[in-house]
Structures are given as structure tokens and as C-alpha cells.
Enzyme design. Structure first.
Site, mmCIF file in Angstrom:
data_model
loop_
_atom_site.group_PDB
_atom_site.id
_atom_site.type_symbol
_atom_site.label_atom_id
_atom_site.label_comp_id
_atom_site.label_asym_id
_atom_site.label_seq_id
_atom_site.Cartn_x
_atom_site.Cartn_y
_atom_site.Cartn_z
ATOM 1 N N ASN A 119 0.884 -1.178 0.000
ATOM 2 C CA ASN A 119 0.000 0.000 0.000
ATOM 3 C C ASN A 119 0.914 1.218 0.000
ATOM 4 O OD1 ASN A 119 -1.798 2.057 0.503
ATOM 5 N ND2 ASN A 119 -2.132 1.523 2.659
ATOM 6 N N LYS B 298 0.192 4.293 -0.337
ATOM 7 C CA LYS B 298 -0.406 5.523 0.212
ATOM 8 C C LYS B 298 -0.173 6.681 -0.778
ATOM 9 C CE LYS B 298 0.164 3.469 4.688
ATOM 10 N NZ LYS B 298 0.213 3.630 6.114
ATOM 11 N N HIS C 24 -9.510 1.933 4.839
ATOM 12 C CA HIS C 24 -8.218 2.087 5.525
ATOM 13 C C HIS C 24 -8.382 3.100 6.654
ATOM 14 C CE1 HIS C 24 -4.048 3.067 6.333
ATOM 15 N NE2 HIS C 24 -3.747 1.911 5.768
ATOM 16 N N GLU D 281 -6.604 5.428 7.652
ATOM 17 C CA GLU D 281 -6.302 6.827 7.295
ATOM 18 C C GLU D 281 -7.492 7.481 6.613
ATOM 19 O OE1 GLU D 281 -2.657 5.959 5.221
ATOM 20 O OE2 GLU D 281 -1.759 5.350 7.125
ATOM 21 N N GLU E 216 -5.820 -4.259 10.622
ATOM 22 C CA GLU E 216 -4.697 -3.344 10.815
ATOM 23 C C GLU E 216 -4.889 -2.537 12.093
ATOM 24 O OE1 GLU E 216 -2.626 -2.333 6.853
ATOM 25 O OE2 GLU E 216 -4.283 -0.955 7.114
ATOM 26 N N GLY F 115 2.673 2.279 10.556
ATOM 27 C CA GLY F 115 3.701 3.298 10.345
ATOM 28 C C GLY F 115 4.468 3.654 11.606
ATOM 29 N N SER G 162 3.255 -2.270 10.188
ATOM 30 C CA SER G 162 4.705 -2.492 10.343
ATOM 31 C C SER G 162 5.153 -3.901 9.958
ATOM 32 C CB SER G 162 5.159 -2.119 11.754
ATOM 33 O OG SER G 162 4.861 -0.747 12.017
#
Ligand code: PGA
Length: 251
Positions: free
Chosen positions: A9, A11, A95, A97, A167, A173, A213
Site C-alpha cells: 500500500n 499511500k 483504511h 487513514e 490493521e 507506520g 509495520s
């Protein structure tokens, strides 16, 4: 048998030139899709390069988002119909985010899942808890709720072909991977949720990824867990060598 699925991904990273360079570096080095499905989810501006590359190479392609209408006056959105016509295989939806920064709701995600199936692609549906929710012992109920809402009104056949990605937000991250036991526990909850909503056969077919991660050093350990069928990988998918190590992990 569930085929492992490792998805990068990217991003909001990489322009079309950088995408081309990445693709040249992985050319001829991906496993056959019957062994491991290698997927890259890239920004919309890079998808054309990915779909051309995937005509000759065992790479599956994913958009990072789409809208839930096929076309119309929705300035700035990406049409699932156009993505399908371009040859995309998957669309990542939900996701954390997108939920956090763009205020996407479970209802939006459910509408997007339906739009993706309507256009003959498959969704990678993300779920996951915050650190506060984990510390409060709410993880399993929260994730089960997100999955239940995302799958609302989907058929058993659709769900069996979907990819679900667990996730934990605190692991994205941050360099803090969930332990393989923590990841397995929640991926099992995701599968149990599908079994309760549908049946054991559907739950046995749906593929579940862990994300947060993931890197070459921990992919094999995560993949050794019963309910983990793949990884959704941000940072460690950006470098071609690292991506190749991930998709060629030794189980
Ligand atoms: P990360 O991102 O691998 O950089 O933690 C994962 C993701 O957001 O999908």
C-alpha cells in the site's frame, strides 16, 4: 487452500516515473499468482502503469480508494467503473487513514464494497482498533462490528472472494508490529465473525491479511499463523528489494 496475498500500500507516495522505476526493478522476479498473489495498491495517477505491467507479469493491481457511484457530478472522486475498465483487480476500502482523515463511515465502506462487486473487482476491506480501544479491552467487539457493518447485504459468494485486512491503528507506520499472537487472535475474530454472519465454508474461504509495520523480517512468522493469509504493507512495500523479499517470503 487459501492462496497467500501480500499487498503493498503505497499511500500518497510515488509519481508515475518512480512507479515505472519500481516496476522495472521487480520485473521477472514475482512469484506465480497461484503460489502467492502479489498486489500493489497505488495512487490513482500511477494505476495506468501498474495495469500495463500486469498484462505480462504476475502482479495484481489495486486502487487505494474509489467512490460508491459509478459516474456523475462528484468532482475529485475516482469511478469504480473506470477502475474496472482499466483492468484493476482490487480496491482497498476502509483504511484507517481514510476513516480518520476523510471521515469515512462504515456505511460509506459498505456502499463502496457493493460498488466494487457491481464492477467486477474485489474489495480489500480494512478494520482495526486504536490503542485506547485495545487498552480498554474493546478490540474484538470493535473489529467484529466494523466487519459486520462493512459486509452488510453482501452475498456469501461475494464475501468468500473478499479480502479482509486487520490493521491495528497503533501498529501502522509506527514500527510497532502487533505480535504474531496478537495478530492471529484478532484475525481469528474476523474469521469467526464471517462464520457467524454466513457459515464455516465462507469463513474458510475469505482471506485475511494483517497490516501494521509488516517487513521482510517478520512476514514469515506472521504468515505461519493459521488465520493470517497475507499482509497489507505500507512502508516496507515502497522499496522494490523489500517488496520482493515480502512476496517471496519463505514459509
Ligand atoms: P505500515 O502501513 O506497513 O507502514 O505500517 C500499513 C498500512 O497502513 O496499510
Amino acid at each position: 487452500m487459501r492462496t497467500p496475498i501480500i499487498a503493498g500500500n503505497w499511500k500518497m507516495n510515488k509519481n508515475p516515473q518512480e512507479t515505472q522505476a519500481f516496476l522495472e526493478a521487480i520485473k521477472g522476479k514475482l512469484p506465480e499468482t497461484s503460489v502467492v498473489e502479489s498486489v500493489i495498491a497505488a495512487p490513482a495517477i500511477d494505476l495506468n502503469a501498474l495495469t500495463w505491467f500486469s498484462k505480462d507479469e504476475p502482479l495484481k493491481t489495486a486502487a487505494e480508494n474509489c467512490y460508491f457511484e459509478d459516474e456523475g457530478a462528484f468532482t475529485g472522486e475516482t469511478s469504480p467503473k473506470a477502475l474496472s475498465e482499466m483492468g484493476l483487480d482490487y480496491v482497498v476500502i476502509g483504511h484507517s487513514e481514510r476513516r480518520q482523515y476523510f471521515k469515512e463511515t462504515d456505511e460509506d465502506i459498505n456502499k463502496k464494497a457493493k460498488a466494487i462487486f457491481r464492477n467486477n473487482m474485489l474489495p480489500i476491506i480494512c478494520c482495526g482498533e486504536t490503542l485506547e480501544q485495545r487498552e480498554a479491552g474493546e478490540t474484538n467487539a470493535w473489529v467484529a462490528g466494523q466487519i459486520t457493518n462493512a459486509l452488510k447485504d453482501l452475498t456469501a459468494e461475494q464475501v468468500a472472494s473478499s479480502v479482509l485486512a486487520y490493521e491495528p491503528i497503533w501498529a501502522i507506520g509506527t514500527g510497532k508490529t502487533a505480535s504474531s499472537d496478537q495478530a492471529q487472535e484478532v484475525c481469528h475474530v474476523v474469521r469467526e465473525t464471517v462464520a457467524k454472519l454466513y457459515n464455516d465454508e465462507v469463513a474458510g474461504k475469505v482471506r485475511i491479511q494483517y497490516g501494521g509495520s509488516v517487513k521482510p523480517a517478520n512476514i514469515a512468522e506472521l504468515m505461519s499463523k493459521e488465520d493470517i493469509d497475507g499482509g497489507l504493507v505500507g512502508g516496507a512495500s515502497m522499496d522494490p528489494e523489500s517488496f520482493l523479499q515480502l512476496v517471496n517470503f519463505k514459509g
